[in-house]
Scaffold this active site. Structure first.
Site, PDB file in Angstrom:
ATOM      1  N   ASP A 148       0.859  -1.200   0.000  1.00 32.63           N
ATOM      2  CA  ASP A 148       0.000   0.000   0.000  1.00 32.63           C
ATOM      3  C   ASP A 148       0.890   1.243   0.000  1.00 32.63           C
ATOM      4  O   ASP A 148       2.042   1.193   0.441  1.00 32.63           O
ATOM      5  CB  ASP A 148      -0.904   0.019   1.249  1.00 32.63           C
ATOM      6  N   ASP A 163       3.754   1.725  -4.320  1.00 28.93           N
ATOM      7  CA  ASP A 163       2.801   2.411  -5.188  1.00 28.93           C
ATOM      8  C   ASP A 163       2.637   1.566  -6.440  1.00 28.93           C
ATOM      9  O   ASP A 163       3.611   1.328  -7.170  1.00 28.93           O
ATOM     10  CB  ASP A 163       3.364   3.801  -5.539  1.00 28.93           C
ATOM     11  N   ASN A 211      -6.082  -5.206  -5.828  1.00 33.16           N
ATOM     12  CA  ASN A 211      -7.226  -4.571  -5.172  1.00 33.16           C
ATOM     13  C   ASN A 211      -7.131  -3.051  -5.082  1.00 33.16           C
ATOM     14  O   ASN A 211      -8.155  -2.381  -4.983  1.00 33.16           O
ATOM     15  CB  ASN A 211      -7.369  -5.184  -3.761  1.00 33.16           C
ATOM     16  N   SER A 248     -15.776  -4.429  -9.898  1.00 31.16           N
ATOM     17  CA  SER A 248     -16.916  -3.768  -9.250  1.00 31.16           C
ATOM     18  C   SER A 248     -18.170  -4.171 -10.003  1.00 31.16           C
ATOM     19  O   SER A 248     -18.096  -4.584 -11.175  1.00 31.16           O
ATOM     20  CB  SER A 248     -16.731  -2.249  -9.327  1.00 31.16           C
ATOM     21  N   TYR A 295     -14.431   5.713 -13.918  1.00 30.83           N
ATOM     22  CA  TYR A 295     -14.341   4.588 -12.966  1.00 30.83           C
ATOM     23  C   TYR A 295     -14.994   3.353 -13.598  1.00 30.83           C
ATOM     24  O   TYR A 295     -14.444   2.243 -13.572  1.00 30.83           O
ATOM     25  CB  TYR A 295     -15.035   4.972 -11.655  1.00 30.83           C
ATOM     26  N   ALA A 354     -15.370   2.705 -16.751  1.00 30.64           N
ATOM     27  CA  ALA A 354     -14.518   2.209 -17.844  1.00 30.64           C
ATOM     28  C   ALA A 354     -13.366   1.378 -17.296  1.00 30.64           C
ATOM     29  O   ALA A 354     -13.022   0.321 -17.852  1.00 30.64           O
ATOM     30  CB  ALA A 354     -13.980   3.380 -18.658  1.00 30.64           C
ATOM     31  N   LYS A 395     -13.280  -0.360 -14.565  1.00 33.00           N
ATOM     32  CA  LYS A 395     -13.734  -1.644 -14.017  1.00 33.00           C
ATOM     33  C   LYS A 395     -14.200  -2.584 -15.123  1.00 33.00           C
ATOM     34  O   LYS A 395     -13.998  -3.798 -15.044  1.00 33.00           O
ATOM     35  CB  LYS A 395     -14.825  -1.402 -12.961  1.00 33.00           C
ATOM     36  N   THR A 439     -16.631   1.799   2.775  1.00 36.75           N
ATOM     37  CA  THR A 439     -15.203   2.092   2.915  1.00 36.75           C
ATOM     38  C   THR A 439     -14.992   3.582   2.659  1.00 36.75           C
ATOM     39  O   THR A 439     -15.924   4.297   2.288  1.00 36.75           O
ATOM     40  CB  THR A 439     -14.333   1.316   1.879  1.00 36.75           C
TER      41      THR A 439
HETATM   42  N1  LIG Z   1     -16.094   0.596  -1.655  1.00 40.32           N
HETATM   43  C1  LIG Z   1     -16.854   0.254  -2.706  1.00 40.32           C
HETATM   44  O1  LIG Z   1     -18.067   0.571  -2.782  1.00 40.32           O
HETATM   45  C2  LIG Z   1     -16.273  -0.603  -3.780  1.00 40.32           C
HETATM   46  C3  LIG Z   1     -17.156  -1.367  -4.566  1.00 40.32           C
HETATM   47  C4  LIG Z   1     -16.626  -2.136  -5.593  1.00 40.32           C
HETATM   48  C5  LIG Z   1     -15.268  -2.181  -5.819  1.00 40.32           C
HETATM   49  N2  LIG Z   1     -14.447  -1.426  -5.039  1.00 40.32           N
HETATM   50  C6  LIG Z   1     -13.017  -1.521  -5.326  1.00 40.32           C
HETATM   51  O2  LIG Z   1     -12.391  -2.115  -4.208  1.00 40.32           O
HETATM   52  C7  LIG Z   1     -11.018  -1.722  -4.187  1.00 40.32           C
HETATM   53  C8  LIG Z   1     -10.657  -1.259  -2.796  1.00 40.32           C
HETATM   54  O3  LIG Z   1     -11.376  -0.083  -2.521  1.00 40.32           O
HETATM   55  P1  LIG Z   1     -11.940   0.312  -1.078  1.00 40.32           P
HETATM   56  O4  LIG Z   1     -13.385   0.574  -1.238  1.00 40.32           O
HETATM   57  O5  LIG Z   1     -11.494  -0.657  -0.070  1.00 40.32           O
HETATM   58  O6  LIG Z   1     -11.258   1.732  -0.939  1.00 40.32           O
HETATM   59  P2  LIG Z   1     -10.245   2.322   0.148  1.00 40.32           P
HETATM   60  O7  LIG Z   1      -9.998   3.713  -0.297  1.00 40.32           O
HETATM   61  O8  LIG Z   1     -10.749   2.083   1.512  1.00 40.32           O
HETATM   62  O9  LIG Z   1      -8.935   1.424  -0.049  1.00 40.32           O
HETATM   63  C9  LIG Z   1      -8.101   1.559  -1.161  1.00 40.32           C
HETATM   64  C10 LIG Z   1      -6.675   1.242  -0.739  1.00 40.32           C
HETATM   65  O10 LIG Z   1      -5.869   1.327  -1.906  1.00 40.32           O
HETATM   66  C11 LIG Z   1      -4.695   2.046  -1.566  1.00 40.32           C
HETATM   67  N3  LIG Z   1      -4.133   2.658  -2.771  1.00 40.32           N
HETATM   68  C12 LIG Z   1      -4.636   3.673  -3.503  1.00 40.32           C
HETATM   69  N4  LIG Z   1      -3.807   3.993  -4.500  1.00 40.32           N
HETATM   70  C13 LIG Z   1      -2.757   3.141  -4.412  1.00 40.32           C
HETATM   71  C14 LIG Z   1      -1.564   2.984  -5.147  1.00 40.32           C
HETATM   72  N5  LIG Z   1      -1.281   3.768  -6.188  1.00 40.32           N
HETATM   73  N6  LIG Z   1      -0.713   2.007  -4.794  1.00 40.32           N
HETATM   74  C15 LIG Z   1      -0.972   1.218  -3.734  1.00 40.32           C
HETATM   75  N7  LIG Z   1      -2.066   1.344  -2.979  1.00 40.32           N
HETATM   76  C16 LIG Z   1      -2.950   2.300  -3.314  1.00 40.32           C
HETATM   77  C17 LIG Z   1      -5.150   3.083  -0.547  1.00 40.32           C
HETATM   78  O11 LIG Z   1      -4.073   3.621   0.209  1.00 40.32           O
HETATM   79  C18 LIG Z   1      -6.115   2.249   0.264  1.00 40.32           C
HETATM   80  O12 LIG Z   1      -5.467   1.577   1.313  1.00 40.32           O
HETATM   81  C19 LIG Z   1     -10.868  -0.670  -5.274  1.00 40.32           C
HETATM   82  O13 LIG Z   1     -10.328  -1.273  -6.437  1.00 40.32           O
HETATM   83  C20 LIG Z   1     -12.294  -0.223  -5.523  1.00 40.32           C
HETATM   84  O14 LIG Z   1     -12.477   0.305  -6.816  1.00 40.32           O
HETATM   85  C21 LIG Z   1     -14.906  -0.654  -4.026  1.00 40.32           C
HETATM   86  C1  LIG Z   2     -23.543   8.550  -4.098  1.00 40.90           C
HETATM   87  C2  LIG Z   2     -22.542   8.417  -5.188  1.00 40.90           C
HETATM   88  C3  LIG Z   2     -21.750   7.147  -5.107  1.00 40.90           C
HETATM   89  C4  LIG Z   2     -20.696   7.134  -6.158  1.00 40.90           C
HETATM   90  C5  LIG Z   2     -19.971   5.805  -6.276  1.00 40.90           C
HETATM   91  C6  LIG Z   2     -18.945   5.611  -5.224  1.00 40.90           C
HETATM   92  C7  LIG Z   2     -18.281   4.490  -5.091  1.00 40.90           C
HETATM   93  C8  LIG Z   2     -18.642   3.266  -5.790  1.00 40.90           C
HETATM   94  C9  LIG Z   2     -17.824   2.236  -5.867  1.00 40.90           C
HETATM   95  C10 LIG Z   2     -18.271   0.911  -6.390  1.00 40.90           C
HETATM   96  O1  LIG Z   2     -17.259   0.277  -7.130  1.00 40.90           O
HETATM   97  C11 LIG Z   2     -19.526   0.982  -7.163  1.00 40.90           C
HETATM   98  C12 LIG Z   2     -20.168  -0.309  -7.183  1.00 40.90           C
HETATM   99  C13 LIG Z   2     -21.297  -0.584  -7.820  1.00 40.90           C
HETATM  100  C14 LIG Z   2     -22.073   0.342  -8.662  1.00 40.90           C
HETATM  101  C15 LIG Z   2     -22.820  -0.340  -9.775  1.00 40.90           C
HETATM  102  C16 LIG Z   2     -24.045  -0.784  -9.702  1.00 40.90           C
HETATM  103  C17 LIG Z   2     -24.908  -0.634  -8.514  1.00 40.90           C
HETATM  104  C18 LIG Z   2     -25.462  -1.977  -8.067  1.00 40.90           C
HETATM  105  C19 LIG Z   2     -25.895  -1.879  -6.632  1.00 40.90           C
HETATM  106  C20 LIG Z   2     -26.240  -3.214  -6.058  1.00 40.90           C
HETATM  107  O2  LIG Z   2     -27.172  -3.865  -6.574  1.00 40.90           O
HETATM  108  O3  LIG Z   2     -25.629  -3.601  -5.056  1.00 40.90           O
END
Ligand SMILES: NC(=O)c1ccc[n+]([C@@H]2O[C@H](COP(=O)([O-])OP(=O)(O)OC[C@H]3O[C@@H](n4cnc5c(N)ncnc54)[C@H](O)[C@@H]3O)[C@@H](O)[C@H]2O)c1
Ligand SMILES: CCCCC/C=C\C=C\[C@H](O)C/C=C\C/C=C\CCCC(=O)O
Length: 283
Positions: free
Chosen positions: A63, A91, A118, A165, A178, A180, A182, A215
Site C-alpha cells: 500500500d 505504489d 485490489n 466492481s 471509474y 470504464a 472496471k 469504505t
Molecule cells: N467501496 C466500494 O463501494 C467498492 C465497490 C466495488 C469495488 N471497489 C473496489 O475495491 C477496491 C478497494 O477499494 P476500497 O473501497 O477498499 O477503498 P479504500 O480507499 O478504503 O482502499 C483503497 C486502498 O488502496 C490504496 N491505494 C490507492 N492507491 C494506491 C496505489 N497507487 N498504490 C498502492 N495502494 C494504493 C489506498 O491507500 C487504500 O489503502 C478498489 O479497487 C475499488 O475500486 C470498491
Molecule cells: C452517491 C454516489 C456514489 C458514487 C460511487 C462511489 C463508489 C462506488 C464504488 C463501487 O465500485 C460501485 C459499485 C457498484 C455500482 C454499480 C451498480 C450498482 C449496483 C448496486 C447493487 O445492486 O448492489
C-alpha cells in the site's frame, strides 16, 4: 439448506453462496499459501488480508499508506504472529516498487501463490489517475506476477483475483471513467484466464465485483465525482438499497480462491445475493 452446508458454515463462520458448492474446509486450500494484496491496509484490501490470514495464508500487504500499514502490521502481528505478514510501502503505479515488493515477498514469505489486485481510487476529476491506478496498474502488477508464478517459466502457478466492481458489469452513470476502468479489469481478467489456459500458465484469473461497500471510497464522493456530481442523487438510490460490509466482499474472495473450477469468472457480490455473471457466448 443441507445439514452438511449448515455445519460447514457453523464451523467456519462463513456464509453460504446460494447456488454455489459449499466451501472446502478452512486451513487446507490456503494453508501456508503466500498472498500479495495491493491496497491492503484498509477497506476491502484489509478484509481480504484478514480472511487470508484466518485461513492460514501468509500475506504481503502492499500500500502507499505507510502509517496505516505499520499500524495494521502491529495489529496483525499480535493476532497471527510477526512471521505471517509483511508490510511493503508500494505504489502500484511504480514498476520498480512492484518488482521490489515481489522480490521481498518471495524472500521473506516464500514463492507467491496468490495475487489480489485490489488497490483502487475513484476520482472523475482526476480521471487519468483513476485509469492509471485502477486499470494500468492491474496490468503492470499482473505481468510482474506472471514472472514469478507462470508454470511455463519455472513458477508453480496460482490464482490472481482482480477487484473490479458491479460498475464493471453495469454502468455507474455518475462515474464514467471509474466504470470504464472496471469494465477494463473484467475484460483483462477474462482474456488472461483464457490465455492462461491456452498457454499453460497454471494460473486462474477471476474478477470480484462488489456493489457498494462501506469504505473510505464513499467519503467526500461529491467532490470526486467532478463534473458529474449533479448525478449523485441517482446513484444514491443504489446506495440506499444497502451497503456491503468489507467482510462480505472477503467471503467472495474466498469463494474465488478456493473454488478451483472457476477461471475467467466475475463474481457479483451484492447485499441480497452473490452470483456469477452470465456472459454472452460468442458463436
Ligand atoms: N467501496 C466500494 O463501494 C467498492 C465497490 C466495488 C469495488 N471497489 C473496489 O475495491 C477496491 C478497494 O477499494 P476500497 O473501497 O477498499 O477503498 P479504500 O480507499 O478504503 O482502499 C483503497 C486502498 O488502496 C490504496 N491505494 C490507492 N492507491 C494506491 C496505489 N497507487 N498504490 C498502492 N495502494 C494504493 C489506498 O491507500 C487504500 O489503502 C478498489 O479497487 C475499488 O475500486 C470498491
Ligand atoms: C452517491 C454516489 C456514489 C458514487 C460511487 C462511489 C463508489 C462506488 C464504488 C463501487 O465500485 C460501485 C459499485 C457498484 C455500482 C454499480 C451498480 C450498482 C449496483 C448496486 C447493487 O445492486 O448492489
Amino acid at each position: 439448506m443441507d445439514s452438511h452446508v449448515t455445519a460447514a458454515i457453523q464451523s467456519t463462520g462463513r456464509v453460504a453462496f446460494k447456488g454455489l458448492r459449499p466451501p472446502p474446509p478452512p486451513h487446507m486450500a490456503l494453508q501456508d499459501q503466500v498472498a500479495v494484496v495491493t491496497g491492503a491496509v484498509q477497506g476491502i484490501g484489509r478484509a481480504m488480508a484478514e480472511i487470508l490470514l484466518r485461513n492460514g495464508a501468509k500475506v504481503a500487504l502492499l500500500d502507499v499508506n505507510e502509517a496505516a500499514g505499520k499500524s495494521l502490521k502491529e495489529v496483525l502481528d499480535k493476532q497471527h504472529g510477526p512471521e505471517r505478514t509483511l508490510f511493503l510501502s508500494c505504489d502500484v503505479e511504480s514498476e520498480e516498487q512492484i518488482r521490489a515488493a515481489f522480490q521481498r515477498t518471495a524472500g521473506a514469505l516464500g514463492a507467491v501463490d496468490i495475487v489480489c489486485n485490489n488497490a483502487g481510487v475513484l476520482n472523475e476529476a482526476e480521471w487519468e489517475k483513476t485509469i492509471s491506478v485502477n486499470l494500468v496498474a492491474v496490468v503492470r502488477v499482473t505481468y510482474i506476477a506472471l514472472e514469478h508464478m507462470n508454470k511455463m517459466s519455472g513458477g508453480r502457478g496460482g490464482v490472481i483475483i482482480n477487484t473490479a466492481s458491479m460498475a464493471g458489469l453495469f454502468p455507474l452513470l455518475s462515474c464514467p471513467v471509474y466504470t470504464a476502468t472496471k469494465y477494463g479489469v473484467v475484460g483483462f481478467t477474462r482474456a488472461m484466464a483464457a490465455n492462461s489456459t491456452a498457454l499453460g500458465f497454471g494460473i486462474r484469473f477471476n474478477a470480484l465485483c462488489p456493489g457498494f461497500v462501506q469504505t473510505d471510497i464513499l467519503d467526500n464522493i461529491y467532490e470526486r465525482l467532478g463534473q458529474f456530481s449533479q448525478l449523485s442523487a441517482e446513484t444514491q438510490v443504489f446506495v440506499d438499497k444497502g451497503v456491503l460490509k468489507t467482510s462480505e466482499v472477503a467471503e467472495g474472495l474466498l469463494e474465488l480462491l478456493t473454488n478451483d473450477t472457476k477461471n475467467g469468472e466475475a463474481l457479483q457480490v451484492m447485499c441480497s445475493s452473490q452470483k456469477y455473471m452470465k456472459f454472452p457466448v460468442f458463436t
